[in-house]
Design an enzyme around this catalytic site. Sequence first.
Site, short mmCIF file in Angstrom:
data_model
loop_
_atom_site.label_atom_id
_atom_site.label_comp_id
_atom_site.label_asym_id
_atom_site.label_seq_id
_atom_site.Cartn_x
_atom_site.Cartn_y
_atom_site.Cartn_z
N ASP A 170 22.72 44.70 39.77
CA ASP A 170 23.15 45.56 38.70
C ASP A 170 21.86 46.25 38.14
O ASP A 170 21.77 47.19 37.80
CB ASP A 170 24.10 45.40 37.59
CG ASP A 170 23.71 44.36 36.88
OD1 ASP A 170 24.76 43.84 36.22
OD2 ASP A 170 22.58 44.15 36.55
N HIS A 172 20.61 38.11 44.99
CA HIS A 172 21.35 38.78 45.93
C HIS A 172 21.02 40.26 45.93
O HIS A 172 22.00 41.03 46.46
CB HIS A 172 22.82 38.57 45.32
CG HIS A 172 23.20 37.20 45.29
ND1 HIS A 172 24.12 36.73 44.43
CD2 HIS A 172 22.91 36.26 46.02
CE1 HIS A 172 24.25 35.27 44.51
NE2 HIS A 172 23.51 34.95 45.64
N CYS A 191 17.74 49.20 61.46
CA CYS A 191 16.31 49.27 61.50
C CYS A 191 15.74 48.54 60.02
O CYS A 191 14.49 48.16 60.09
CB CYS A 191 15.60 50.66 61.81
SG CYS A 191 15.64 51.74 60.36
N CYS A 203 21.10 56.62 59.16
CA CYS A 203 19.71 56.54 58.97
C CYS A 203 18.97 57.67 59.70
O CYS A 203 19.30 57.68 60.90
CB CYS A 203 19.38 55.14 59.49
SG CYS A 203 17.31 54.94 60.00
N GLY A 238 26.79 33.16 31.98
CA GLY A 238 27.71 34.06 32.83
C GLY A 238 27.98 33.82 34.26
O GLY A 238 28.16 35.00 35.23
N THR A 239 28.18 32.63 34.70
CA THR A 239 28.20 32.51 36.20
C THR A 239 29.46 31.67 36.34
O THR A 239 29.48 30.38 35.71
CB THR A 239 27.01 32.03 37.06
OG1 THR A 239 27.30 31.92 38.42
CG2 THR A 239 26.38 30.86 36.47
C1 BV8 Z 1 24.69 32.05 52.67
C2 BV8 Z 1 25.87 40.53 46.46
C3 BV8 Z 1 24.11 31.05 54.66
C4 BV8 Z 1 27.33 41.37 47.06
C5 BV8 Z 1 26.78 38.27 46.36
C6 BV8 Z 1 32.89 28.76 53.07
C7 BV8 Z 1 32.93 29.93 53.95
C8 BV8 Z 1 32.32 31.05 53.96
C9 BV8 Z 1 31.01 30.89 53.24
C10 BV8 Z 1 30.85 29.77 52.37
C11 BV8 Z 1 31.56 29.00 52.09
N1 BV8 Z 1 31.17 27.79 51.45
C12 BV8 Z 1 29.91 28.42 51.06
C13 BV8 Z 1 29.81 29.41 51.59
C14 BV8 Z 1 28.70 30.13 51.50
C15 BV8 Z 1 28.67 31.63 50.60
C16 BV8 Z 1 29.66 31.27 49.30
O1 BV8 Z 1 28.85 30.46 48.34
N2 BV8 Z 1 30.75 31.35 49.22
C17 BV8 Z 1 31.62 31.05 47.94
C18 BV8 Z 1 32.55 32.07 47.59
C19 BV8 Z 1 32.60 29.90 48.32
N3 BV8 Z 1 27.61 32.14 50.22
C20 BV8 Z 1 26.96 32.96 50.99
O2 BV8 Z 1 27.39 33.30 51.90
C21 BV8 Z 1 25.57 33.24 50.73
N4 BV8 Z 1 24.69 33.16 51.91
O3 BV8 Z 1 24.96 30.89 52.27
O4 BV8 Z 1 24.13 32.10 53.93
C22 BV8 Z 1 23.15 31.58 55.78
C23 BV8 Z 1 21.88 30.73 55.84
C24 BV8 Z 1 20.99 31.19 56.90
C25 BV8 Z 1 21.20 32.06 57.85
C26 BV8 Z 1 22.63 32.97 57.73
C27 BV8 Z 1 23.51 32.47 56.76
C28 BV8 Z 1 25.36 34.66 50.30
C29 BV8 Z 1 25.90 34.56 48.84
C30 BV8 Z 1 25.60 35.78 48.20
C31 BV8 Z 1 26.91 36.74 48.34
N5 BV8 Z 1 26.42 38.08 47.53
N6 BV8 Z 1 26.60 39.60 45.69
C32 BV8 Z 1 27.96 42.03 46.19
O5 BV8 Z 1 27.55 42.12 44.95
O6 BV8 Z 1 28.66 42.96 46.54
S1 BV8 Z 1 27.57 37.25 45.44
C33 BV8 Z 1 28.64 38.09 44.29
O7 BV8 Z 1 29.30 36.92 43.77
C34 BV8 Z 1 27.79 38.34 43.14
O8 BV8 Z 1 26.34 38.45 43.15
C35 BV8 Z 1 27.73 36.74 42.22
O9 BV8 Z 1 26.71 36.13 42.71
C36 BV8 Z 1 29.00 36.10 42.79
C37 BV8 Z 1 30.10 36.14 41.68
O10 BV8 Z 1 29.64 35.17 41.05
P1 BV8 Z 1 29.32 35.27 39.35
O11 BV8 Z 1 28.03 35.85 39.23
O12 BV8 Z 1 29.20 33.87 39.05
O13 BV8 Z 1 30.48 36.08 38.75
P2 BV8 Z 1 31.95 35.46 38.49
O14 BV8 Z 1 32.90 36.78 38.45
O15 BV8 Z 1 32.36 34.63 39.76
O16 BV8 Z 1 31.95 34.53 37.18
C38 BV8 Z 1 31.75 35.43 35.94
C39 BV8 Z 1 31.68 34.36 34.97
O17 BV8 Z 1 31.12 34.93 33.90
C40 BV8 Z 1 32.84 33.53 34.60
O18 BV8 Z 1 32.45 32.09 34.89
C41 BV8 Z 1 33.22 34.09 33.33
O19 BV8 Z 1 33.83 33.00 32.44
C42 BV8 Z 1 32.00 34.47 32.73
N7 BV8 Z 1 31.98 35.37 31.62
C43 BV8 Z 1 32.75 36.56 31.62
N8 BV8 Z 1 32.48 37.21 30.48
C44 BV8 Z 1 31.38 36.54 29.79
C45 BV8 Z 1 30.96 35.46 30.62
N9 BV8 Z 1 29.94 34.76 30.44
C46 BV8 Z 1 29.16 35.29 29.41
N10 BV8 Z 1 29.60 36.19 28.57
C47 BV8 Z 1 30.56 36.91 28.72
N11 BV8 Z 1 30.81 37.81 28.10
ZN ZN Z 2 17.36 52.81 60.74
#
Ligand code: BV8
Ligand code: ZN
Length: 256
Positions: A108, A123, A134, A152, A192-193
């Site tokens: 964001d 991310h 491209c 594009c 916050g993760t």
């Molecule tokens: C990769 C951009 C390999 C997009 C994001 C099984 C099957 C398939 C895939 C996988 C698998 N196991 C693992 C994987 C890999 C996968 C993964 O991790 N999956 C998980 C879900 C199991 N990871 C990937 O695919 C990554 N790539 O592994 O590539 C590879 C290597 C080489 C060549 C090819 C491939 C890519 C991961 C990135 C994905 N993109 N974002 C978009 O935003 O649309 S991730 C997206 O989700 C966010 O960016 C963020 O990172 C994530 C959400 O997580 P959080 O940020 O933790 O947010 P969440 O809502 O979960 O939690 C919020 C927390 O805040 C809570 O704990 C809550 O209590 C707390 N909270 C609430 N309020 C507050 C607070 N804390 C403090 N104060 C408050 N007020």
């Molecule tokens: Zn292009």
Amino acid sequence: MTRSWPFPQDLIEALHRARHVAALTGAGISAESGIPTFRDAQTGLWAKYDPMELATPQALRRNPGLVWSWYEWRRSLVRQAQPNPGHRALVELEKRVPRFTLITQNVDGLHQAAGSHNVIELHGNILRTRCADCGRRVEQWEPPAEGEAPRCSHCGGVLRPDVVFFGEPLPQEAWQRAVEAAEDCDLMLVVGTSAVVEPAASLPRIVFHRGKVLVEVNPQETPLSSLARYRLAGPAGQVLPALVQALDAHRAQKGA
Ligand code: BV8
Ligand code: ZN
């Protein structure tokens, strides 16, 4: 008025002494800016879609218009959002420690909007757009037909947000810098993760295995909670400003 948190004295001392502080932030730090986290139910129009289904290369190939509309909706939320006291407290902390590395999973741009420098965006950034074919960064485009994604002007490929989809690798340089920070820092704030998404969630484990100080700021428990030396169970927008205040008070007292 910031609620004064009863921080353990040795936490404040560790923060005071730290040569290099790292912070890993997730969607929770932007929750108080009004941006829904991933774990929250998708509000309104998108309640029936699962981010895991939409933020993927398959979804982009299968239905680029739907993916584009989802991101346009999220971009509209981000554009209305302001940094909150949690983001601003990290800007203040950066001024108070010799070396500070901010690693974010968020797309964001609110850390940069708050004034943080050299933010590592693991991310990508939802406000940037690129061509899926491209790879060109694109600043403007012809508005697409209803239900379509824009194209594009260079190669005709579909446009997409410059974010990392599930199943896509993280930007090499960003990942390298994040690992280096995890391997060098004396203390890491994990804010916050839900610590579910990999490989980002492995960064705090590097810090833990080095025997360095892990501090979790999250109202809920997460898989990292058992590794954290300190768990500050509250909203980042209250805990982080109070932490900076406690550091200042500690230093004023030492200075006195
Ligand atoms: C990769 C951009 C390999 C997009 C994001 C099984 C099957 C398939 C895939 C996988 C698998 N196991 C693992 C994987 C890999 C996968 C993964 O991790 N999956 C998980 C879900 C199991 N990871 C990937 O695919 C990554 N790539 O592994 O590539 C590879 C290597 C080489 C060549 C090819 C491939 C890519 C991961 C990135 C994905 N993109 N974002 C978009 O935003 O649309 S991730 C997206 O989700 C966010 O960016 C963020 O990172 C994530 C959400 O997580 P959080 O940020 O933790 O947010 P969440 O809502 O979960 O939690 C919020 C927390 O805040 C809570 O704990 C809550 O209590 C707390 N909270 C609430 N309020 C507050 C607070 N804390 C403090 N104060 C408050 N007020
Ligand atoms: Zn292009």
